[in-house]
Design a protein around this motif. Structure first.
Motif, PDB file in Angstrom:
ATOM      1  N   PRO A   1       1.008  -1.261   0.071  1.00  0.00           N
ATOM      2  CA  PRO A   1      -0.170  -0.154   0.108  1.00  0.00           C
ATOM      3  C   PRO A   1       0.785   1.201   0.001  1.00  0.00           C
ATOM      4  N   LEU A   2       1.832   1.291  -0.765  1.00  0.00           N
ATOM      5  CA  LEU A   2       2.919   2.322  -0.765  1.00  0.00           C
ATOM      6  C   LEU A   2       2.365   3.532  -1.385  1.00  0.00           C
ATOM      7  N   ARG A   3       1.450   3.515  -2.558  1.00  0.00           N
ATOM      8  CA  ARG A   3       0.695   4.580  -3.158  1.00  0.00           C
ATOM      9  C   ARG A   3      -0.769   4.367  -2.899  1.00  0.00           C
ATOM     10  N   PRO A   4      -1.430   5.446  -2.899  1.00  0.00           N
ATOM     11  CA  PRO A   4      -2.679   5.791  -2.635  1.00  0.00           C
ATOM     12  C   PRO A   4      -3.374   4.813  -3.796  1.00  0.00           C
ATOM     13  N   LEU A   5      -4.285   4.052  -3.342  1.00  0.00           N
ATOM     14  CA  LEU A   5      -5.224   2.998  -4.123  1.00  0.00           C
ATOM     15  C   LEU A   5      -5.762   3.873  -5.376  1.00  0.00           C
ATOM     16  N   ASP A   6      -6.153   5.049  -5.197  1.00  0.00           N
ATOM     17  CA  ASP A   6      -6.823   5.760  -6.365  1.00  0.00           C
ATOM     18  C   ASP A   6      -5.691   6.164  -7.453  1.00  0.00           C
ATOM     19  N   GLU A   7      -4.584   6.287  -7.058  1.00  0.00           N
ATOM     20  CA  GLU A   7      -3.395   6.585  -7.927  1.00  0.00           C
ATOM     21  C   GLU A   7      -3.077   5.575  -8.873  1.00  0.00           C
ATOM     22  N   VAL A   8      -3.010   4.420  -7.853  1.00  0.00           N
ATOM     23  CA  VAL A   8      -2.736   3.008  -8.528  1.00  0.00           C
ATOM     24  C   VAL A   8      -3.604   2.639  -9.625  1.00  0.00           C
ATOM     25  N   ILE A   9      -5.014   2.684  -9.653  1.00  0.00           N
ATOM     26  CA  ILE A   9      -6.039   2.520 -10.338  1.00  0.00           C
ATOM     27  C   ILE A   9      -6.142   3.327 -11.662  1.00  0.00           C
ATOM     28  N   ASP A  10      -5.979   4.732 -11.286  1.00  0.00           N
ATOM     29  CA  ASP A  10      -6.106   5.519 -12.211  1.00  0.00           C
ATOM     30  C   ASP A  10      -4.897   5.578 -13.218  1.00  0.00           C
ATOM     31  N   GLY A  11      -3.723   5.377 -12.739  1.00  0.00           N
ATOM     32  CA  GLY A  11      -2.457   5.538 -13.338  1.00  0.00           C
ATOM     33  C   GLY A  11      -2.312   4.164 -14.384  1.00  0.00           C
ATOM     34  N   VAL A  12      -2.740   2.946 -13.658  1.00  0.00           N
ATOM     35  CA  VAL A  12      -2.603   1.767 -14.675  1.00  0.00           C
ATOM     36  C   VAL A  12      -3.543   1.808 -15.672  1.00  0.00           C
ATOM     37  N   LEU A  13      -4.909   2.235 -15.232  1.00  0.00           N
ATOM     38  CA  LEU A  13      -5.583   2.198 -16.327  1.00  0.00           C
ATOM     39  C   LEU A  13      -5.497   3.075 -17.401  1.00  0.00           C
ATOM     40  N   THR A  14      -4.882   4.524 -17.336  1.00  0.00           N
ATOM     41  CA  THR A  14      -4.600   5.348 -18.251  1.00  0.00           C
ATOM     42  C   THR A  14      -3.415   5.023 -19.189  1.00  0.00           C
ATOM     43  N   ARG A  15      -2.455   4.396 -18.506  1.00  0.00           N
ATOM     44  CA  ARG A  15      -1.560   3.843 -19.307  1.00  0.00           C
ATOM     45  C   ARG A  15      -1.805   2.641 -20.292  1.00  0.00           C
ATOM     46  N   ALA A  16      -2.769   1.800 -19.443  1.00  0.00           N
ATOM     47  CA  ALA A  16      -3.162   0.524 -20.295  1.00  0.00           C
ATOM     48  C   ALA A  16      -3.982   1.293 -21.636  1.00  0.00           C
ATOM     49  N   LEU A  17      -4.866   2.105 -21.472  1.00  0.00           N
ATOM     50  CA  LEU A  17      -5.623   2.559 -22.604  1.00  0.00           C
ATOM     51  C   LEU A  17      -4.693   3.018 -23.816  1.00  0.00           C
TER      52      LEU A  17
ATOM     53  N   ASP B   1     -14.868  12.617 -23.837  1.00  0.00           N
ATOM     54  CA  ASP B   1     -14.183  13.791 -22.948  1.00  0.00           C
ATOM     55  C   ASP B   1     -14.010  13.298 -21.662  1.00  0.00           C
ATOM     56  N   VAL B   2     -14.058  11.996 -21.082  1.00  0.00           N
ATOM     57  CA  VAL B   2     -13.824  11.832 -19.894  1.00  0.00           C
ATOM     58  C   VAL B   2     -12.297  11.766 -19.566  1.00  0.00           C
ATOM     59  N   GLY B   3     -11.733  12.175 -18.363  1.00  0.00           N
ATOM     60  CA  GLY B   3     -10.213  12.367 -18.216  1.00  0.00           C
ATOM     61  C   GLY B   3      -9.933  12.028 -17.014  1.00  0.00           C
ATOM     62  N   GLY B   4      -9.617  12.977 -16.090  1.00  0.00           N
ATOM     63  CA  GLY B   4      -9.050  13.277 -14.772  1.00  0.00           C
ATOM     64  C   GLY B   4      -9.846  12.784 -13.820  1.00  0.00           C
ATOM     65  N   GLU B   5     -11.326  12.871 -14.092  1.00  0.00           N
ATOM     66  CA  GLU B   5     -12.251  12.700 -12.923  1.00  0.00           C
ATOM     67  C   GLU B   5     -12.337  11.553 -12.162  1.00  0.00           C
ATOM     68  N   LEU B   6     -11.814  10.491 -12.962  1.00  0.00           N
ATOM     69  CA  LEU B   6     -11.584   9.138 -12.261  1.00  0.00           C
ATOM     70  C   LEU B   6     -10.892   9.063 -11.002  1.00  0.00           C
ATOM     71  N   SER B   7      -9.474   9.809 -11.166  1.00  0.00           N
ATOM     72  CA  SER B   7      -8.625   9.930 -10.058  1.00  0.00           C
ATOM     73  C   SER B   7      -9.457  10.738  -8.858  1.00  0.00           C
ATOM     74  N   SER B   8      -9.597  11.925  -9.084  1.00  0.00           N
ATOM     75  CA  SER B   8     -10.491  12.437  -7.952  1.00  0.00           C
ATOM     76  C   SER B   8     -11.729  12.108  -7.353  1.00  0.00           C
ATOM     77  N   GLY B   9     -12.426  11.293  -8.519  1.00  0.00           N
ATOM     78  CA  GLY B   9     -13.687  10.913  -7.782  1.00  0.00           C
ATOM     79  C   GLY B   9     -13.251   9.673  -7.157  1.00  0.00           C
ATOM     80  N   LEU B  10     -12.274   8.867  -7.419  1.00  0.00           N
ATOM     81  CA  LEU B  10     -11.785   7.521  -6.552  1.00  0.00           C
ATOM     82  C   LEU B  10     -11.293   7.881  -5.388  1.00  0.00           C
ATOM     83  N   ARG B  11     -10.423   9.126  -5.225  1.00  0.00           N
ATOM     84  CA  ARG B  11      -9.601   9.333  -4.143  1.00  0.00           C
ATOM     85  C   ARG B  11     -11.085   9.773  -2.803  1.00  0.00           C
ATOM     86  N   ALA B  12     -11.996  10.628  -3.375  1.00  0.00           N
ATOM     87  CA  ALA B  12     -13.239  10.905  -2.643  1.00  0.00           C
ATOM     88  C   ALA B  12     -13.922   9.622  -1.777  1.00  0.00           C
ATOM     89  N   LEU B  13     -14.014   8.488  -2.721  1.00  0.00           N
ATOM     90  CA  LEU B  13     -14.821   7.469  -2.597  1.00  0.00           C
ATOM     91  C   LEU B  13     -14.029   6.391  -1.515  1.00  0.00           C
TER      92      LEU B  13
END
Length: 210
Positions: A82-98, A187-199
């Protein structure tokens, strides 16, 4: 007669898959014919049919490879837990994969791969074999992410009073929903990271006891 090397066979199969992926991304599954694949790859029908018996097999192979690459990307990122916040991990990997898969499809539009995934999901409604393949891939991804979520729960970064599998199923649903939005609304972009962070912030729940 000289024996064809495995490296040559693998390279030819790669050539066919890459060409089919470009066609599917550009025109969709149903508007793409095998003739389109022959033209895109520069190969004869006999050369292509040596590896794939028809378009359905090509669709299944492209889908399986794409989803397996995404699974491996998340699996690799999960090692950082858990060295990085989970929202960053999910958003970063999904963005890179796409972005990576879009490049492999010969386009600079990250949303193009999301469109391809959406087509794959639609095909599972009529192709039981493809549905079974994706079901197995999702099960492997879900099992891997249960381990990751438990790591975050043990570290106090996620609520521990909810089964990890329940959390994972919701996270996967969120990711799938994000992919749909990328494919449909573009046009969906950075909303995933901030939304996940809140949830995913335990402090956001007034009943949480950390």
């Amino acid at each position: 007669m000289a024996r064809v090397s495995q490296a040559h066979l693998d390279a030819r199969r790669r050539q066919i898959l890459d060409g089919a992926r470009r066609c599917f991304t550009r025109n969709g599954f149903h508007a793409t014919s095998m003739q389109d694949v022959f033209k895109e790859t520069g190969l004869s029908s006999g050369a292509v049919y040596r590896y794939f018996r028809g378009k359905n097999e090509l669709i299944r192979a492209v889908a399986e490879e794409a989803f397996d690459r995404m699974r491996l990307a998340f699996e690799s990122a999960g090692r950082e837990a858990p060295l990085r916040p989970l929202d960053e991990v999910i958003d970063g990997v999904l963005t890179r994969a796409l972005e990576e898969q879009a490049r492999r499809a010969g386009t600079d539009r990250p949303g193009a791969f999301a469109e391809l995934i959406l087509q794959v999901w639609s095909e599972t409604l009529r192709d039981e074999s493809l549905a079974a393949t994706l079901h197995a891939l999702y099960d492997r991804m879900r099992v891997m992410w249960v381990v990751v979520v438990r790591t975050y729960q043990d570290a106090g970064h996620l609520r521990a009073d909810v089964p990890a599998d329940h959390v994972v199923r919701v996270l996967m649903a969120l990711i799938q929903g994000f992919i749909v939005q990328r494919a449909v609304f573009k046009d969906v972009g950075g909303e995933l990271s901030s939304g996940l962070r809140a949830l995913l912030s335990p402090e956001a729940d007034p009943h949480y006891r950390g």
